[in-house]
Design a protein around this motif. Sequence first.
Motif, PDB file in Angstrom:
ATOM      1  N   GLU A 122       0.917  -1.197  -0.051  1.00 28.65           N
ATOM      2  CA  GLU A 122       0.088   0.036  -0.012  1.00 28.65           C
ATOM      3  C   GLU A 122       0.921   1.416   0.141  1.00 28.65           C
ATOM      4  OE1 GLU A 122      -2.719   2.541   2.872  1.00 28.65           O
ATOM      5  OE2 GLU A 122      -1.425   1.041   3.531  1.00 28.65           O
ATOM      6  N   ALA A 123       1.591   1.588  -0.996  1.00 28.08           N
ATOM      7  CA  ALA A 123       2.499   2.623  -1.224  1.00 28.08           C
ATOM      8  C   ALA A 123       2.798   2.836  -2.576  1.00 28.08           C
ATOM      9  CB  ALA A 123       3.844   2.231  -0.483  1.00 28.08           C
ATOM     10  N   PRO A 182      -2.079   8.499   4.767  1.00 24.49           N
ATOM     11  CA  PRO A 182      -0.800   9.186   4.746  1.00 24.49           C
ATOM     12  C   PRO A 182      -0.490   9.265   3.147  1.00 24.49           C
ATOM     13  CG  PRO A 182      -0.865   6.698   5.216  1.00 24.49           C
ATOM     14  CD  PRO A 182      -1.945   7.381   5.524  1.00 24.49           C
ATOM     15  N   PRO A 183       0.195  10.204   2.790  1.00 21.59           N
ATOM     16  CA  PRO A 183       0.491  10.689   1.355  1.00 21.59           C
ATOM     17  C   PRO A 183       1.332   9.343   0.728  1.00 21.59           C
ATOM     18  CG  PRO A 183       1.216  12.554   2.764  1.00 21.59           C
ATOM     19  CD  PRO A 183       0.815  11.308   3.770  1.00 21.59           C
ATOM     20  N   SER A 184       1.670   8.525   1.318  1.00 19.04           N
ATOM     21  CA  SER A 184       2.586   7.620   0.848  1.00 19.04           C
ATOM     22  C   SER A 184       1.784   6.561   0.361  1.00 19.04           C
ATOM     23  CB  SER A 184       3.497   6.730   1.853  1.00 19.04           C
ATOM     24  OG  SER A 184       2.848   6.366   3.004  1.00 19.04           O
ATOM     25  N   SER A 185       0.456   6.410   0.699  1.00 21.92           N
ATOM     26  CA  SER A 185      -0.351   5.408   0.383  1.00 21.92           C
ATOM     27  C   SER A 185      -1.271   5.750  -0.783  1.00 21.92           C
ATOM     28  CB  SER A 185      -1.527   5.259   1.325  1.00 21.92           C
ATOM     29  OG  SER A 185      -2.728   4.566   0.983  1.00 21.92           O
ATOM     30  N   ASP A 213      -3.007   9.008   9.518  1.00 22.38           N
ATOM     31  CA  ASP A 213      -2.192   7.952   9.589  1.00 22.38           C
ATOM     32  C   ASP A 213      -3.006   6.821   9.513  1.00 22.38           C
ATOM     33  OD1 ASP A 213      -2.779   7.832  12.378  1.00 22.38           O
ATOM     34  OD2 ASP A 213      -0.597   8.090  12.838  1.00 22.38           O
ATOM     35  N   TRP A 214      -4.214   6.539   9.276  1.00 20.79           N
ATOM     36  CA  TRP A 214      -5.374   5.572   9.457  1.00 20.79           C
ATOM     37  C   TRP A 214      -5.666   5.108  10.854  1.00 20.79           C
ATOM     38  CZ3 TRP A 214      -6.750   5.407   4.785  1.00 20.79           C
ATOM     39  CH2 TRP A 214      -6.027   5.220   3.885  1.00 20.79           C
ATOM     40  N   GLN A 241     -11.522   3.845  11.056  1.00 16.98           N
ATOM     41  CA  GLN A 241     -10.971   4.099  12.131  1.00 16.98           C
ATOM     42  C   GLN A 241     -10.770   5.589  12.551  1.00 16.98           C
ATOM     43  OE1 GLN A 241     -11.672   0.911  13.367  1.00 16.98           O
ATOM     44  NE2 GLN A 241     -10.011   1.723  14.814  1.00 16.98           N
ATOM     45  N   MET A 242     -10.266   6.364  11.490  1.00 18.77           N
ATOM     46  CA  MET A 242     -10.186   7.690  11.402  1.00 18.77           C
ATOM     47  C   MET A 242     -11.572   8.496  11.682  1.00 18.77           C
ATOM     48  SD  MET A 242      -7.039   9.081   9.160  1.00 18.77           S
ATOM     49  CE  MET A 242      -7.816   8.565   7.706  1.00 18.77           C
TER      50      MET A 242
END
Length: 331
Positions: A122-123, A182-185, A213-214, A241-242
């Motif tokens: 997931e990135a 997160p932006p990396s996702s 961040d989830w 969750q968020m």
Amino acid sequence: MADVAKLAGVSGQTVSRVANGHSNVDATTRDRVLDAMKTLGYRPNVAARALRTGRSGSIGVIMFSLSTFGNRKTLDAIAMAAADEGYATTLIPILHPSQGAVSDAFVRLSEQAVDGVVIVIEAHVLDSAEIVLPAGLPVVIVDSDAGERYTVVDTDQYQGAQLATQHLLDLGHPQVWHISGPPSSFSAARRTQSWRATLEAANIVPPPVLIGDWSTTSGYELAQSLVARPEVTAIFAANDQMALGAMMAIHEAGREIPASISVVGFDDTEESGAFWPPLTTIHQDFVAVGRLCIDKLIAEIVGGHDTTGTTLVATRLVARSSTAPLGGTPH
């Protein structure tokens, strides 16, 4: 095998056919062979069979994280679909996605002679042209924008975020605030892109994105900056969750859900219907994603078919009591 053949009163070739799952054995004979195997404690030699057939009966899974709900459900769906087809699964976790980490994971899997690999990272690491996967090994990628070079299966992230945002707009909310992953996702970025495009299509200028961040904690902390603002009436969180964290902040601020603020999540976790109030969210069909991954992988393993390209699995909105027209009753 000779002992099984003797006890069952059949040839060694018949025992071999049963052990390898061939269909050209009548049911009565098959049952007799299976009973003999059970009586003698016989187990086929997987290593020997792999040498003979060129297949191990095993599928590798390379995964970045098991901490997110989506990844856990995807892994479970892949493992169950593989088991239905008679394949075992071998998991190789990666702590920090990179070309080197992916290459190392493939080396580890090659030592275990897997027939194919599913990559769930997931990135954006696999979105880069510099990422090169080993040739000759069937690969399916999940949760990535790897493009037409590879076989990609994913939830339709864009459609899901569009459904969430449009739902809030259709209820009459003049603006929708977004708590992103997160932006990396890749999936987080895709959901944010869709949220922004949906607002712009309605001639609404998107407000700044709040980046989480989830985790429930990040949703809670980010929502605290929103709940004191009376103009904030609708929040779309990129996962349940968020959304839960945001709902905690709203409750603490003394605002009512959904009369004062509506909240939509994403994932449709098992617990989302038990939030207070029950959470409106986007349902992902992880079972369908897992089944498609295995179907495409086996098509390449067994039939040598070219399955490159992207297949998206549709989402659907699950409307519960956390959303309503402003000042109205739950929708």
